[in-house]
Every structure is written in C-alpha cells, then in structure tokens.
Design an enzyme around this catalytic site. Structure first.
Site, PDB file in Angstrom:
ATOM      1  N   GLU A   4     -17.754  -6.470 -99.497  1.00  0.00           N
ATOM      2  CA  GLU A   4     -19.032  -6.096-100.127  1.00  0.00           C
ATOM      3  C   GLU A   4     -18.859  -6.086-101.633  1.00  0.00           C
ATOM      4  O   GLU A   4     -17.853  -5.587-102.137  1.00  0.00           O
ATOM      5  CB  GLU A   4     -19.502  -4.683 -99.745  1.00  0.00           C
ATOM      6  CG  GLU A   4     -20.065  -4.550 -98.372  1.00  0.00           C
ATOM      7  CD  GLU A   4     -20.571  -3.133 -98.069  1.00  0.00           C
ATOM      8  OE1 GLU A   4     -20.970  -2.409 -99.005  1.00  0.00           O
ATOM      9  OE2 GLU A   4     -20.533  -2.772 -96.883  1.00  0.00           O
TER      10      GLU A   4
ATOM     11  N   GLU B 100     -16.072   1.397 -94.388  1.00  0.00           N
ATOM     12  CA  GLU B 100     -15.966   2.519 -95.311  1.00  0.00           C
ATOM     13  C   GLU B 100     -15.835   3.883 -94.627  1.00  0.00           C
ATOM     14  O   GLU B 100     -16.712   4.748 -94.780  1.00  0.00           O
ATOM     15  CB  GLU B 100     -17.164   2.547 -96.259  1.00  0.00           C
ATOM     16  CG  GLU B 100     -17.243   1.325 -97.147  1.00  0.00           C
ATOM     17  CD  GLU B 100     -18.273   1.472 -98.268  1.00  0.00           C
ATOM     18  OE1 GLU B 100     -18.987   2.480 -98.314  1.00  0.00           O
ATOM     19  OE2 GLU B 100     -18.345   0.559 -99.102  1.00  0.00           O
TER      20      GLU B 100
HETATM   21  C1  BGC Z   1     -22.166   0.532 -97.769  1.00  0.00           C
HETATM   22  C2  BGC Z   1     -23.526  -0.090 -97.575  1.00  0.00           C
HETATM   23  C3  BGC Z   1     -24.445   0.361 -98.699  1.00  0.00           C
HETATM   24  C4  BGC Z   1     -23.878  -0.126-100.008  1.00  0.00           C
HETATM   25  C5  BGC Z   1     -24.722   0.227-101.228  1.00  0.00           C
HETATM   26  C6  BGC Z   1     -21.688   0.534 -99.195  1.00  0.00           C
HETATM   27  O1  BGC Z   1     -21.118   1.772 -99.463  1.00  0.00           O
HETATM   28  O2  BGC Z   1     -21.237  -0.072 -96.906  1.00  0.00           O
HETATM   29  O3  BGC Z   1     -24.019   0.256 -96.323  1.00  0.00           O
HETATM   30  O4  BGC Z   1     -25.760  -0.069 -98.523  1.00  0.00           O
HETATM   31  O5  BGC Z   1     -22.612   0.429-100.208  1.00  0.00           O
HETATM   32  O6  BGC Z   1     -24.836   1.601-101.371  1.00  0.00           O
END
Ligand code: BGC
Length: 437
Positions: A352, A159
């Site tokens: 993610e 990101e």
């Molecule tokens: C990030 C993580 C973060 C997650 C939840 C993503 O933007 O890569 O490090 O914990 O979102 O906020």
C-alpha cells in the site's frame, strides 16, 4: 511537497508487480448477504464514525465488480490486491462471490492477490482469545480450498499493528477498545494467526505468501536523550513488534514476556518462512518524550499516559488527511530494513502507498505517487530487493472511522449514485504502466 518533475520515471525491473489495493469492508457493501463483523457493530454505535456512515453499501463492489475489474484492466495493472471478508466467507454463498471475482480477474489478465484478513473480524470473535487464531486457520483452509486452483499469491494479514493500536489500544477503530498496553495479546494472537495461515497455505500447496505490515521511519523530535528514547520505543511498537517475530522468530526488547501462552512455541509458528514481505507506507512519524497532555496524530488523540508523544513534522505539505508528504521516508525505511534484517529479510513488495485528496483533477495525488515511485526506485538502486508496488486505492471508499470523507481512489466514486469516474491520477498511472511495458 516534491513535485512531479515531468521526467519519465526510471525503469523498474522486468517482472515487477504493478497493482492497486482495496479491502472488502471498504468497498463491497451487500452487508445483508454476510454475517456481521466487528466493524458493523462499531459503526452502529453513535459517534464512532465521523460522518455517521456505515459500509452497508460502500461502493457496492459486490454487485459492480465486473465494472471494477474493467477499470483494473483499463489501468493496465498486472495484479490486484483485495481482501476476502471472513464473515462473508462464513456465510452461505459467500465464497461464490470470490470465485466469480477471481474468474473475472483471471479473464482480464489481472493476477488476484487476496488478503485473508483486513480488520473485518466476524462479530462475536475476539483477538484477545487465543482460539481466534485457530478459527482463522479454518477460514484460510476454506478460502484456499475454493480459490487455490487460480490464486497463487497470498497475503495473510493486513496491518496487525493498526488493528491492535487503533482497534484495541486506543479505541478509534473497531472493536473500539481502549486497553493501552493490555492490548498486547491482540498483537500476539494475530501474529499466531499469521503463522498458522502460512502453514495452512503451504499445506494447500501455496508457494508465494506474504504479510502486509505497516511501517514508517520514526524520527526523534530532538537529540535530547528522552526524545530519542521515546522515539526508539515507538519504533519498537510500530516497526519491530510486528516484523521481528515474523522475520527473526523473536520479540524485541523483552516484549515477549508480556505475551500470553507458550510464547517460545508460538514464535516457531509465527516465524514460518515467507516468500516476500509486504510493506504499507504512508509517512514517517516524529516522536518525542511524553508532554503530560494528549497529542494528536492524523486527527487521532494519543492519551497522555503513553510513554511518548506524537509531534508535528514541520515544513511538509499535508494530504487532506493531515498526513505529511515525505517520499524519501520510503527510501529510508527500506534501506533501514535491509540494514537491520540483512539476509533475514525476504524480497519486499509495497502492498500500500497512497494519499487522500479531493477532486477529479488530482494533481497532488499524481505528484505524491510520482515522488514515491522515485523514492522506491532509489531503494532499488541502493540494493534493496523490491518486487512490486500497489497503490492504495482503486476506488474512493469507506475510510474506516473517517467514513466517506477521505478519498484515496484513482477512481472517484459518487457515494449517492455509485457512479465511477476515473481521475487524472488513473490516467497518469495507466501511462506510467504503459511506459514501463
Ligand atoms: C489500511 C487501509 C486504509 C489506508 C488509509 C491502511 O492503514 O490498510 O485500509 O484505508 O491505510 O488509511
């Protein structure tokens, strides 16, 4: 929120990657065994982190990694996305830790998928400086030399959009700068670092390389042309600014003219072909014309002087973080990317997806993940080539400026005793993976 229908999930393709994601700074702890990062400096400043906490201990994964790998094995994932801490790699013995972790993962039959940078820049380095990209390439060389005999799948950056926006434009994350549009060189230098990392990994023999970019649909607040234009601009900043240099070798909408250095030459590096493209998806954003006042986004203040304002998405359940639950936004995003980039888009991996909720009997998380997996499958059925899905996250962890107040884990962590307790969602995901075979 769309709820778990109780129906079995549709089947995903054979060979699909099923994993969970974490990052070094958020779980490792053992801060005394590595050099400081910009996050250590930032969290030491009063008022930066909501609960005043730091990641000095975090989940103590540094010492408890065998227990955490056993949790991964019990879950039945075939891949684990973690990040290597650049300041740890640069510290004596730092690579030994990742060597042990990778061995443990391989012994458990879980494929290691390291991210080479997840926001914990060594203190003293600065993404406003072009040289940081070259320093990153040295870091990548060190990691690939040590782990490349067992690691075959790599992620360059996590990101860069959030690291630019939250860390350098708005000051909500480390290093805490409020440069607004003067933060654009930070985006360029990270993208250059990405391209140099791809070249470095290829030279070391790697054949399976991606990036983890955050993306989400941008919805105009209304059909009013000012709202539509503001939403288009936000879409350029969040989605196109970080995808198009990588996928197309060009900056969108003349933004390249605002970037430092020999941009045309740099874009040839940035556009090194990738084997796959990682998407972190949480929610869409509803955007309108500026209101002349500050607006809020998930608790984050958006300054009035920006040419857009963030509006509430109404009629949706919210996670504990205040983020709207919009599973079909994932289908929209993926189909939109396919339509926008066509055959320039390599296969996608969801690197993610997840949500913050309290409690061990986390039925809301189960419903969230279930609905997002169905939305992902709908994209597959619509012809989008998706090869994997990683839940954020394995453990409740240090959630950046929120400290320990947010809980994204499939596994609960008691932040006093560090005891791990699998939640209902852990058992649910394990059963999903068993059913998928
Ligand atoms: C990030 C993580 C973060 C997650 C939840 C993503 O933007 O890569 O490090 O914990 O979102 O906020």
């Amino acid at each position: 929120m769309a709820t778990d229908t109780g129906d079995p999930l549709p089947r995903f393709p054979a060979g699909f990657l099923w994993g969970v994601s974490t990052s070094a700074h958020q779980i490792e702890g053992a801060a005394e065994l590595r050099g400081p990062s910009v996050w250590d400096v930032f969290t030491a400043e009063p008022g930066r982190v909501k609960d005043g906490s730091t990641a000095a201990v975090a989940c103590d994964h540094y010492h408890r990694y065998p227990e955490d790998v056993a949790l991964l094995a019990g879950l039945g994932v075939n891949a684990y996305r973690f990040s290597v801490s650049w300041p740890r790699v640069a510290s004596p013995g730092g690579l030994d830790f990742y060597d042990r972790l990778v061995d443990e993962l391989c012994a458990a039959g879980v494929r290691p998928v390291p991210t080479l940078f997840h926001w914990d820049l060594p203190a003293g380095l600065d993404w406003l400086e072009r040289d940081t990209a070259a320093r990153f390439a040295d870091h990548v060389t060190a990691v690939a030399d040590r782990l490349g005999d067992r690691v075959t799948k790599w992620i360059t950056l996590n990101e860069p959009a959030e690291h630019t926006l939250l860390g350098h434009a708005l000051g909500a994350h480390a290093p805490g700068r409020r440069l607004l549009f003067d933060a654009l060189p930070v985006a360029h230098h990270q993208l250059l670092a990405h391209g140099l990392a791809v070249r470095t990994l290829r030279a070391a023999g790697a054949r399976d390389i991606g990036i983890a970019n955050s993306h989400g649909p941008t919805w105009p607040a209304s059909a009013d042309p000012d709202d539509v234009a503001a939403a288009g601009f936000y879409d350029t900043l969040l989605n196109r600014l970080f995808a198009e240099p990588v996928l197309l070798g060009a900056y969108p909408d003349g933004l390249g003219e605002l970037m430092p250095g020999d941009v045309a030459a740099d874009l040839r590096v940035i556009a090194e072909p990738l084997d796959w493209y990682g998407v972190n998806y949480y929610a869409p954003t509803r955007v309108g014309a500026p209101l002349g006042t500050r607006s809020e986004f998930g608790g984050l203040a958006i300054p009035a002087e920006l040419p857009f304002s963030i509006r509430e998405i109404e009629g949706r359940a919210l996670t504990d973080f205040g983020w709207p639950v919009v599973p079909e936004g994932l289908t929209e995003l993926l189909c939109g990317f396919r339509d926008r980039y066509g055959d320039r888009l390599p296969p996608i991996v969801i690197t993610e997806n997840g949500c913050s909720y309290e409690g061990l009997d986390d039925q809301e998380r189960i419903a969230y993940l279930d609905a997002h997996l169905r939305a992902l499958h709908a994209a597959l059925e619509a012809g989008v080539d998706v090869r994997g899905y990683f839940v954020w996250s394995l453990l409740d962890n240090f959630e950046w400026a929120e400290g320990y107040a947010r809980r994204f884990g499939l596994v609960h962590v008691d932040h006093d005793t560090l005891e791990r307790t699998p939640k209902a969602s852990y058992r649910w995901f394990r059963d999903v993976l068993r059913a998928q075979g």
